[in-house]
Structures are given as structure tokens and as C-alpha cells.
Scaffold this motif. Structure first.
Motif, PDB file in Angstrom:
ATOM      1  N   SER A  75       0.828  -1.210   0.000  1.00 34.90           N
ATOM      2  CA  SER A  75       0.000   0.000   0.000  1.00 34.90           C
ATOM      3  C   SER A  75       0.867   1.266   0.000  1.00 34.90           C
ATOM      4  O   SER A  75       0.402   2.343  -0.326  1.00 34.90           O
ATOM      5  CB  SER A  75      -0.954   0.003   1.196  1.00 34.90           C
ATOM      6  N   GLN A  76       2.133   1.110   0.395  1.00 32.53           N
ATOM      7  CA  GLN A  76       3.029   2.279   0.483  1.00 32.53           C
ATOM      8  C   GLN A  76       4.053   2.310  -0.646  1.00 32.53           C
ATOM      9  O   GLN A  76       4.787   3.293  -0.787  1.00 32.53           O
ATOM     10  CB  GLN A  76       3.814   2.244   1.826  1.00 32.53           C
ATOM     11  N   PHE A  77       4.122   1.248  -1.421  1.00 30.07           N
ATOM     12  CA  PHE A  77       5.232   1.145  -2.379  1.00 30.07           C
ATOM     13  C   PHE A  77       5.096   2.157  -3.510  1.00 30.07           C
ATOM     14  O   PHE A  77       4.021   2.318  -4.092  1.00 30.07           O
ATOM     15  CB  PHE A  77       5.314  -0.279  -2.951  1.00 30.07           C
ATOM     16  N   ASP A  78       6.223   2.822  -3.831  1.00 27.41           N
ATOM     17  CA  ASP A  78       6.221   3.877  -4.858  1.00 27.41           C
ATOM     18  C   ASP A  78       6.659   3.267  -6.202  1.00 27.41           C
ATOM     19  O   ASP A  78       7.849   3.213  -6.510  1.00 27.41           O
ATOM     20  CB  ASP A  78       7.169   5.008  -4.425  1.00 27.41           C
ATOM     21  N   TRP A  79       5.661   2.839  -6.986  1.00 29.38           N
ATOM     22  CA  TRP A  79       5.973   2.176  -8.258  1.00 29.38           C
ATOM     23  C   TRP A  79       6.578   3.157  -9.255  1.00 29.38           C
ATOM     24  O   TRP A  79       7.444   2.787 -10.047  1.00 29.38           O
ATOM     25  CB  TRP A  79       4.708   1.525  -8.838  1.00 29.38           C
ATOM     26  N   ILE A  80       6.115   4.389  -9.230  1.00 25.80           N
ATOM     27  CA  ILE A  80       6.666   5.363 -10.193  1.00 25.80           C
ATOM     28  C   ILE A  80       8.166   5.539  -9.943  1.00 25.80           C
ATOM     29  O   ILE A  80       8.966   5.522 -10.890  1.00 25.80           O
ATOM     30  CB  ILE A  80       5.919   6.715 -10.100  1.00 25.80           C
ATOM     31  N   ALA A  81       8.537   5.660  -8.679  1.00 25.18           N
ATOM     32  CA  ALA A  81       9.966   5.824  -8.350  1.00 25.18           C
ATOM     33  C   ALA A  81      10.755   4.605  -8.822  1.00 25.18           C
ATOM     34  O   ALA A  81      11.863   4.730  -9.339  1.00 25.18           O
ATOM     35  CB  ALA A  81      10.131   6.020  -6.838  1.00 25.18           C
ATOM     36  N   ARG A  82      10.173   3.433  -8.655  1.00 21.74           N
ATOM     37  CA  ARG A  82      10.871   2.216  -9.071  1.00 21.74           C
ATOM     38  C   ARG A  82      11.078   2.191 -10.588  1.00 21.74           C
ATOM     39  O   ARG A  82      12.169   1.927 -11.081  1.00 21.74           O
ATOM     40  CB  ARG A  82      10.084   0.981  -8.635  1.00 21.74           C
ATOM     41  N   PHE A  83       9.982   2.479 -11.331  1.00 18.08           N
ATOM     42  CA  PHE A  83      10.093   2.462 -12.793  1.00 18.08           C
ATOM     43  C   PHE A  83      11.073   3.533 -13.281  1.00 18.08           C
ATOM     44  O   PHE A  83      11.836   3.298 -14.212  1.00 18.08           O
ATOM     45  CB  PHE A  83       8.713   2.669 -13.445  1.00 18.08           C
ATOM     46  N   LYS A  84      11.038   4.697 -12.639  1.00 22.08           N
ATOM     47  CA  LYS A  84      11.959   5.765 -13.035  1.00 22.08           C
ATOM     48  C   LYS A  84      13.408   5.349 -12.784  1.00 22.08           C
ATOM     49  O   LYS A  84      14.289   5.598 -13.602  1.00 22.08           O
ATOM     50  CB  LYS A  84      11.655   7.053 -12.254  1.00 22.08           C
ATOM     51  N   ALA A  85      13.642   4.722 -11.630  1.00 18.82           N
ATOM     52  CA  ALA A  85      15.006   4.283 -11.300  1.00 18.82           C
ATOM     53  C   ALA A  85      15.481   3.230 -12.313  1.00 18.82           C
ATOM     54  O   ALA A  85      16.635   3.266 -12.769  1.00 18.82           O
ATOM     55  CB  ALA A  85      15.050   3.713  -9.886  1.00 18.82           C
ATOM     56  N   ASN A  86      14.577   2.329 -12.706  1.00 21.74           N
ATOM     57  CA  ASN A  86      14.939   1.308 -13.706  1.00 21.74           C
ATOM     58  C   ASN A  86      15.317   1.953 -15.028  1.00 21.74           C
ATOM     59  O   ASN A  86      16.179   1.467 -15.748  1.00 21.74           O
ATOM     60  CB  ASN A  86      13.758   0.353 -13.948  1.00 21.74           C
ATOM     61  N   GLN A  87      14.624   3.034 -15.334  1.00 22.32           N
ATOM     62  CA  GLN A  87      14.836   3.737 -16.601  1.00 22.32           C
ATOM     63  C   GLN A  87      16.273   4.267 -16.712  1.00 22.32           C
ATOM     64  O   GLN A  87      16.842   4.306 -17.788  1.00 22.32           O
ATOM     65  CB  GLN A  87      13.830   4.903 -16.662  1.00 22.32           C
ATOM     66  N   VAL A  88      16.817   4.666 -15.560  1.00 19.99           N
ATOM     67  CA  VAL A  88      18.176   5.220 -15.551  1.00 19.99           C
ATOM     68  C   VAL A  88      19.218   4.127 -15.770  1.00 19.99           C
ATOM     69  O   VAL A  88      20.286   4.360 -16.336  1.00 19.99           O
ATOM     70  CB  VAL A  88      18.435   5.947 -14.202  1.00 19.99           C
ATOM     71  N   HIS A  89      18.897   2.915 -15.319  1.00 23.09           N
ATOM     72  CA  HIS A  89      19.882   1.823 -15.401  1.00 23.09           C
ATOM     73  C   HIS A  89      19.412   0.743 -16.368  1.00 23.09           C
ATOM     74  O   HIS A  89      19.257  -0.412 -15.976  1.00 23.09           O
ATOM     75  CB  HIS A  89      20.112   1.206 -14.009  1.00 23.09           C
TER      76      HIS A  89
END
Ligand SMILES: [Fe+2]
Ligand SMILES: [Fe+2]
Length: 248
Positions: free
Chosen positions: A13-27
Motif C-alpha cells: 500500500s506504500q510502495f512507490d511504483w513510479i519511483a521504481r520504474f523511473k530508477a529502472n529507466q536510468v539503469h
């Protein structure tokens, strides 16, 4: 089969999926072809049909999905959902581009149509957001076994690196989609439909790409056991909204 509860995700319920996808995008994965051997004619004919099909499947623009995501966000006051979905679609398109790079390197042509992909696209358009996600997550769960088998099929460092990246990305996707199903709330009958859809789909995929699965160490029973195991975990997330270890 990998346990979804082992993923470092914590409270859904707290997990930030946008942050995760954005971080993946960088790497994003840089595919190294420097030690890549040529495919033998046998290897090429073994892997080409399924790679063509999965490359096509990963390439969806997600127009219907994004449209339904926006409608859902408006009625459920979940304003971040369309943007999360946009990042998800982008990640899937990266998967398609990894496979395309591999196909280009080995001069495997892109398919205009593939039977399993056509069926998936048709099924996704039958209902609303829930149907789209159920079909998508079913394909993702089968893809986990496919990429594991594909990695073992040929002696290709590039393909192994792509398959590793696919597994790394697809496991959280299953959690993401399953948690959305939890938020959408389901009727008990829909659980049976998910099991039926999985059984039919994995059997069709097996018959289409049996040689790849077999060369990668999979029997039909192993494929079924993995797919139904992932489905069980997905349904547990859908029912409870958690990645609880005790539910495994
Ligand atoms: Fe993917
Ligand atoms: Fe995915």
C-alpha cells in the motif's frame, strides 16, 4: 519457481511504483555483443518463432490500457495510477527493444503477426481494466518460464543477459498487476476464470513453443507447476493485498 515475497517491496500500500520504474529507466541494460557467437542454423530455427512472438507481445503501445487506467483513476481517486501505468508500458517497450536488438544482430526478422500475441491482444480488449490486467499478468507469469528456458537454449551471453533482465523486471510487474486486482475487488468466480485462463494459455504457449521449453529443461508438467505456482501467489496478493510469506 521464485517466491514473490522475496522481492524487496515491503508494504504494497506504500510502495512507490513510479519511483521504481523511473530508477529502472536510468539503469537500462546495455547488451554486450562483443563475445556473441553466431547462431547455428539449428539454434536460429529453434528460437526465432518464439522470440519474434514475444518481441511483438512486449511492444504494445498500451493505448487501451492507458485509457482504462485513466477512467479507473477518475472514479477511484487514484491520481497516480495512469502515470504508473505509463511507466510500466515504457518498461515493457524496453523489453521489446532488447529482443529487437538481439534479433537485428542475428538478422532475425520482426514478425508482423504471431498467433499467441494476436489472441492476447484480442482478449485484452474484451473487457475493461480488470480483463486487461488479468490477461497481461497471465502472459507475464508464463513469460517468466519462457525467458528462463530461452536463456538455456543457446550459448549466447547477450541472450542470457536479456533474459536475466526480463526476469528481474517481470517479477515486480506481477506484484504490481496483482495488487491492482486487489484494489479493483473481484468476484469469487473471477478467481476460477483466472485459473482457467492460465491453464488454457500455458497449454497453447507450450504447444506453440514446446521445442524452446524442452531445450531449456522444461517439461509440460514443470511449466504448469511454475505457472500455477505464480498464479497462486498472484491470487493471494489479489485477495489479501499483501506479499505475506505465510501465504506462500
Ligand atoms: Fe515484459
Ligand atoms: Fe511485464
Amino acid at each position: 519457481m521464485i517466491s514473490l515475497s522475496a522481492l524487496p517491496i515491503g508494504d504494497l500500500s506504500q510502495f512507490d511504483w513510479i519511483a521504481r520504474f523511473k530508477a529502472n529507466q536510468v539503469h537500462r541494460l546495455q547488451i554486450d555483443f562483443s563475445t556473441e557467437p553466431e547462431l547455428t542454423p539449428l539454434e536460429r530455427s529453434l528460437i526465432s518463432p518464439s522470440i519474434q512472438s514475444f518481441q511483438k507481445g512486449e511492444a504494445s503501445e498500451g493505448r487501451f490500457l492507458l485509457h482504462h487506467a485513466k477512467q479507473y483513476a477518475d472514479r477511484s481517486h487514484d491520481p497516480n495510477y495512469p502515470e504508473t501505468m505509463k511507466w510500466f508500458v515504457l518498461e515493457e517497450n524496453w523489453h521489446s527493444s532488447y529482443l529487437k536488438k538481439y534479433m537485428d544482430y542475428h538478422q532475425i526478422p520482426v514478425a508482423r503477426h504471431s498467433f499467441p500475441d494476436d489472441i492476447f491482444r484480442l482478449l485484452r480488449k474484451i473487457g475493461g481494466l480488470r480483463s486487461e490486467i488479468v490477461v497481461l499478468v497471465t502472459a507475464e507469469m508464463i513469460a517468466l518460464s519462457y525467458y528462463r528456458a530461452l536463456a538455456e537454449c543457446v550459448d549466447s551471453p547477450a541472450l542470457k543477459s536479456i533474459c536475466r533482465q526480463m526476469l528481474k523486471d517481470e517479477l515486480p510487474h506481477i506484484v504490481f498487476q496483482s495488487y491492482t486486482l486487489y484494489k479493483l475487488k473481484s468476484h469469487p468466480l473471477q478467481k476460477l476464470l483466472r485459473i482457467l485462463l492460465m491453464e488454457v494459455t500455458m497449454t497453447v504457449v507450450w504447444f506453440c513453443y514446446k521445442k524452446v521449453f524442452q531445450a531449456g529443461g522444461y517439461s509440460y508438467c514443470r511449466l504448469a507447476s511454475d505457472c500455477l505456482g505464480y498464479l497462486k501467489q498472484s491470487i493471494q496478493i489479489e485477495e489479501t493485498g499483501t506479499l505475506s510469506q505465510k501465504n506462500q
